[in-house]
Motif scaffolding. Structure first.
Motif, PDB file in Angstrom:
ATOM      1  N   GLU A  90       0.839  -1.310   0.028  1.00 47.21           N
ATOM      2  CA  GLU A  90      -0.028  -0.153  -0.127  1.00 47.21           C
ATOM      3  C   GLU A  90       0.902   1.109  -0.058  1.00 47.21           C
ATOM      4  O   GLU A  90       0.531   2.179  -0.756  1.00 47.21           O
ATOM      5  CB  GLU A  90      -0.911  -0.016   1.114  1.00 47.21           C
ATOM      6  CG  GLU A  90      -1.794   1.246   1.524  1.00 47.21           C
ATOM      7  CD  GLU A  90      -2.464   1.046   2.770  1.00 47.21           C
ATOM      8  OE1 GLU A  90      -3.849   1.004   2.678  1.00 47.21           O
ATOM      9  OE2 GLU A  90      -1.889   0.778   3.854  1.00 47.21           O
ATOM     10  N   ARG A 109      -5.891   6.106   0.788  1.00 46.02           N
ATOM     11  CA  ARG A 109      -7.473   5.983   0.196  1.00 46.02           C
ATOM     12  C   ARG A 109      -7.416   6.006  -1.231  1.00 46.02           C
ATOM     13  O   ARG A 109      -8.067   5.301  -2.107  1.00 46.02           O
ATOM     14  CB  ARG A 109      -8.140   6.978   0.938  1.00 46.02           C
ATOM     15  CG  ARG A 109      -9.776   6.771   0.486  1.00 46.02           C
ATOM     16  CD  ARG A 109     -10.521   8.354   0.849  1.00 46.02           C
ATOM     17  NE  ARG A 109      -9.998   9.203  -0.420  1.00 46.02           N
ATOM     18  CZ  ARG A 109     -10.025   9.452  -1.390  1.00 46.02           C
ATOM     19  NH1 ARG A 109     -10.917   8.377  -2.156  1.00 46.02           N
ATOM     20  NH2 ARG A 109      -9.751  10.312  -2.335  1.00 46.02           N
ATOM     21  N   SER A 112      -5.818   2.872  -2.878  1.00 48.77           N
ATOM     22  CA  SER A 112      -6.866   1.997  -2.876  1.00 48.77           C
ATOM     23  C   SER A 112      -7.855   1.839  -3.997  1.00 48.77           C
ATOM     24  O   SER A 112      -8.212   0.677  -4.214  1.00 48.77           O
ATOM     25  CB  SER A 112      -7.368   1.882  -1.161  1.00 48.77           C
ATOM     26  OG  SER A 112      -8.351   2.830  -1.236  1.00 48.77           O
ATOM     27  N   GLU A 113      -8.049   2.865  -4.302  1.00 47.50           N
ATOM     28  CA  GLU A 113      -9.172   2.693  -5.614  1.00 47.50           C
ATOM     29  C   GLU A 113      -8.889   2.018  -6.668  1.00 47.50           C
ATOM     30  O   GLU A 113      -9.667   1.662  -7.297  1.00 47.50           O
ATOM     31  CB  GLU A 113      -9.554   4.096  -5.749  1.00 47.50           C
ATOM     32  CG  GLU A 113     -10.404   5.043  -4.701  1.00 47.50           C
ATOM     33  CD  GLU A 113     -10.246   6.533  -5.217  1.00 47.50           C
ATOM     34  OE1 GLU A 113      -9.815   6.935  -6.496  1.00 47.50           O
ATOM     35  OE2 GLU A 113     -10.984   7.337  -4.580  1.00 47.50           O
ATOM     36  N   TYR A 114      -7.493   1.835  -6.704  1.00 54.08           N
ATOM     37  CA  TYR A 114      -7.071   1.220  -7.938  1.00 54.08           C
ATOM     38  C   TYR A 114      -6.400  -0.196  -7.712  1.00 54.08           C
ATOM     39  O   TYR A 114      -6.215  -0.850  -8.740  1.00 54.08           O
ATOM     40  CB  TYR A 114      -5.560   2.044  -8.701  1.00 54.08           C
ATOM     41  CG  TYR A 114      -6.114   3.539  -8.960  1.00 54.08           C
ATOM     42  CD1 TYR A 114      -6.454   3.553 -10.353  1.00 54.08           C
ATOM     43  CD2 TYR A 114      -6.144   4.565  -8.499  1.00 54.08           C
ATOM     44  CE1 TYR A 114      -7.123   4.748 -10.865  1.00 54.08           C
ATOM     45  CE2 TYR A 114      -6.525   5.786  -8.828  1.00 54.08           C
ATOM     46  CZ  TYR A 114      -7.035   5.824 -10.161  1.00 54.08           C
ATOM     47  OH  TYR A 114      -7.319   7.008 -10.457  1.00 54.08           O
ATOM     48  N   PHE A 115      -6.599  -0.618  -6.560  1.00 50.24           N
ATOM     49  CA  PHE A 115      -6.086  -1.890  -6.272  1.00 50.24           C
ATOM     50  C   PHE A 115      -6.854  -3.109  -6.925  1.00 50.24           C
ATOM     51  O   PHE A 115      -6.487  -3.990  -7.495  1.00 50.24           O
ATOM     52  CB  PHE A 115      -5.939  -2.451  -4.760  1.00 50.24           C
ATOM     53  CG  PHE A 115      -4.836  -1.872  -4.032  1.00 50.24           C
ATOM     54  CD1 PHE A 115      -3.717  -2.864  -3.699  1.00 50.24           C
ATOM     55  CD2 PHE A 115      -4.197  -0.665  -3.930  1.00 50.24           C
ATOM     56  CE1 PHE A 115      -2.747  -2.503  -3.084  1.00 50.24           C
ATOM     57  CE2 PHE A 115      -3.057   0.107  -3.457  1.00 50.24           C
ATOM     58  CZ  PHE A 115      -2.248  -1.073  -2.990  1.00 50.24           C
ATOM     59  N   PRO A 116      -8.532  -2.912  -6.937  1.00 48.74           N
ATOM     60  CA  PRO A 116      -9.122  -4.023  -7.615  1.00 48.74           C
ATOM     61  C   PRO A 116      -8.734  -4.024  -9.100  1.00 48.74           C
ATOM     62  O   PRO A 116      -8.614  -5.235  -9.658  1.00 48.74           O
ATOM     63  CB  PRO A 116     -10.469  -3.334  -7.293  1.00 48.74           C
ATOM     64  CG  PRO A 116     -10.376  -2.756  -6.108  1.00 48.74           C
ATOM     65  CD  PRO A 116      -9.202  -2.001  -6.052  1.00 48.74           C
ATOM     66  N   LEU A 120      -4.842  -6.380  -7.385  1.00 50.23           N
ATOM     67  CA  LEU A 120      -4.014  -6.152  -6.192  1.00 50.23           C
ATOM     68  C   LEU A 120      -4.862  -6.254  -4.839  1.00 50.23           C
ATOM     69  O   LEU A 120      -4.250  -6.010  -3.660  1.00 50.23           O
ATOM     70  CB  LEU A 120      -3.098  -4.900  -6.057  1.00 50.23           C
ATOM     71  CG  LEU A 120      -1.960  -5.077  -7.043  1.00 50.23           C
ATOM     72  CD1 LEU A 120      -1.281  -3.644  -7.527  1.00 50.23           C
ATOM     73  CD2 LEU A 120      -0.718  -5.997  -6.991  1.00 50.23           C
ATOM     74  N   GLU A 121      -6.074  -6.333  -4.952  1.00 46.95           N
ATOM     75  CA  GLU A 121      -6.987  -6.381  -3.914  1.00 46.95           C
ATOM     76  C   GLU A 121      -6.577  -7.452  -2.770  1.00 46.95           C
ATOM     77  O   GLU A 121      -6.234  -8.447  -3.180  1.00 46.95           O
ATOM     78  CB  GLU A 121      -8.344  -6.587  -4.095  1.00 46.95           C
ATOM     79  CG  GLU A 121      -9.407  -6.387  -3.159  1.00 46.95           C
ATOM     80  CD  GLU A 121      -9.691  -4.980  -2.487  1.00 46.95           C
ATOM     81  OE1 GLU A 121      -9.578  -4.965  -1.280  1.00 46.95           O
ATOM     82  OE2 GLU A 121      -9.335  -4.053  -3.371  1.00 46.95           O
ATOM     83  N   GLY A 122      -6.414  -6.970  -1.611  1.00 49.44           N
ATOM     84  CA  GLY A 122      -6.008  -8.047  -0.454  1.00 49.44           C
ATOM     85  C   GLY A 122      -4.686  -7.815  -0.242  1.00 49.44           C
ATOM     86  O   GLY A 122      -3.930  -8.803   0.698  1.00 49.44           O
ATOM     87  N   THR A 123      -3.820  -7.333  -1.195  1.00 47.18           N
ATOM     88  CA  THR A 123      -2.232  -7.258  -0.740  1.00 47.18           C
ATOM     89  C   THR A 123      -1.842  -5.769  -0.008  1.00 47.18           C
ATOM     90  O   THR A 123      -0.688  -5.815   0.211  1.00 47.18           O
ATOM     91  CB  THR A 123      -1.433  -7.184  -2.176  1.00 47.18           C
ATOM     92  OG1 THR A 123      -1.887  -5.941  -2.901  1.00 47.18           O
ATOM     93  CG2 THR A 123      -1.940  -8.440  -2.965  1.00 47.18           C
ATOM     94  N   GLN A 124      -2.770  -5.036   0.127  1.00 43.90           N
ATOM     95  CA  GLN A 124      -2.216  -3.757   0.819  1.00 43.90           C
ATOM     96  C   GLN A 124      -1.492  -3.893   1.891  1.00 43.90           C
ATOM     97  O   GLN A 124      -0.470  -2.994   1.976  1.00 43.90           O
ATOM     98  CB  GLN A 124      -3.530  -2.944   1.154  1.00 43.90           C
ATOM     99  CG  GLN A 124      -4.409  -2.531   0.180  1.00 43.90           C
ATOM    100  CD  GLN A 124      -5.509  -3.314  -0.581  1.00 43.90           C
ATOM    101  OE1 GLN A 124      -5.195  -4.469  -0.370  1.00 43.90           O
ATOM    102  NE2 GLN A 124      -6.620  -2.916  -0.877  1.00 43.90           N
TER     103      GLN A 124
END
Length: 256
Positions: A90, A109, A112-116, A120-124
């Motif tokens: 993150e 914040r 995080s909008e671009y993780f999905p 990369l969702e769940g790797t933060q």
């Protein structure tokens, strides 16, 4: 419409010219590859485009403005992901936002909008050592995008990945580019990679390096998985090989 123009760039470092009178353009939403042998001046040209090196002649135009010698105007990603091992994914991704003056909470914040969409969702809260090579490259690409979300310069970013991982990340990157409307200038010396990814290919050959050919890849996107085995693909490859054999003083690595 061209978002980035390179006009008549010549560069030496006190000796023989590395590149000479190089002109090219990147249009909105395109992936354009710069293909040539190792040591042929591709990275020198990228350093000029990124504003890290000032050319002896020529200029770089971004959205109509002269950015020659002005770093920080376009995103630039090198071969290695250069993720900081002591920062979470993150905070690695949000680093450009920290540099731009965002407070930590807001930067996280926004990132995080671009993780999905970047997968990369769940790797933060993980650290780089906990990620696979492909996931590390995704994180590095997201960090690159957040630095400047219009134009990205990628200097052989997938060269260290194994073939299966590379194939998957190629398909993923093209999808993400379309989703976030990113334009990409891509350096490679892998002919197959250039044909698979590109809308257009510039061939940089000779000593000093010059653009000696431009090739448009007319296969529509998204490209079929069978494309690398098709006659059009092989025809593009043969066209590139023939030109390189005629113009390059040394054989290419990894592309032959």
């Amino acid at each position: 419409m061209a978002v980035l123009k390179v006009e008549g760039i010549t560069k030496s470092f006190g000796g023989p010219k590395i590149i000479e009178q190089v002109s090219m353009e990147l249009r909105e939403g395109e992936l354009v590859s710069l293909l040539g042998a190792s040591g042929g001046g591709k990275t020198t040209l990228f350093n000029v485009v990124a504003g890290l090196t000032r050319p002896d002649e020529g200029k770089v135009i971004l959205d109509g403005a002269d950015i020659t010698g002005k770093p920080g105007q376009v995103s630039y990603m090198l071969q290695k992901d250069l993720l900081l091992p002591y920062r979470t994914v993150e905070d690695n991704v949000a680093l450009p936002l920290f540099i731009q003056g965002y407070k930590k909470k807001e930067a996280r914040r926004k990132a995080s909008e671009y993780f999905p969409p970047f997968g990369l969702e769940g790797t933060q809260k993980k650290y780089p050592a906990q990620l696979s090579g492909g996931m590390r490259q995704r994180a590095a690409l997201l960090r690159t995008y957040l630095f400047s979300g219009r134009v990205a310069l990628l200097d052989e970013p997938f060269s260290a990945l194994d073939m299966l991982t590379k194939n998957g990340i190629h398909e993923w990157y093209l999808q993400v580019m379309e989703q976030i409307r990113l334009s990409t200038l891509f350096v490679t010396h892998d002919i197959d990679e250039a044909i698979l990814l590109s809308d257009r290919i510039y061939l940089l050959t000779g000593k000093p390096g010059r653009i000696t050919k431009e090739i448009t890849i007319r296969e529509p996107k998204p490209r079929k998985k069978s494309f690398p085995l098709s006659e059009p693909f092989l025809a593009y490859k043969q066209q590139i090989l023939n030109h390189l054999e005629q113009t390059s003083p040394h054989p290419m690595e990894n592309g032959l």
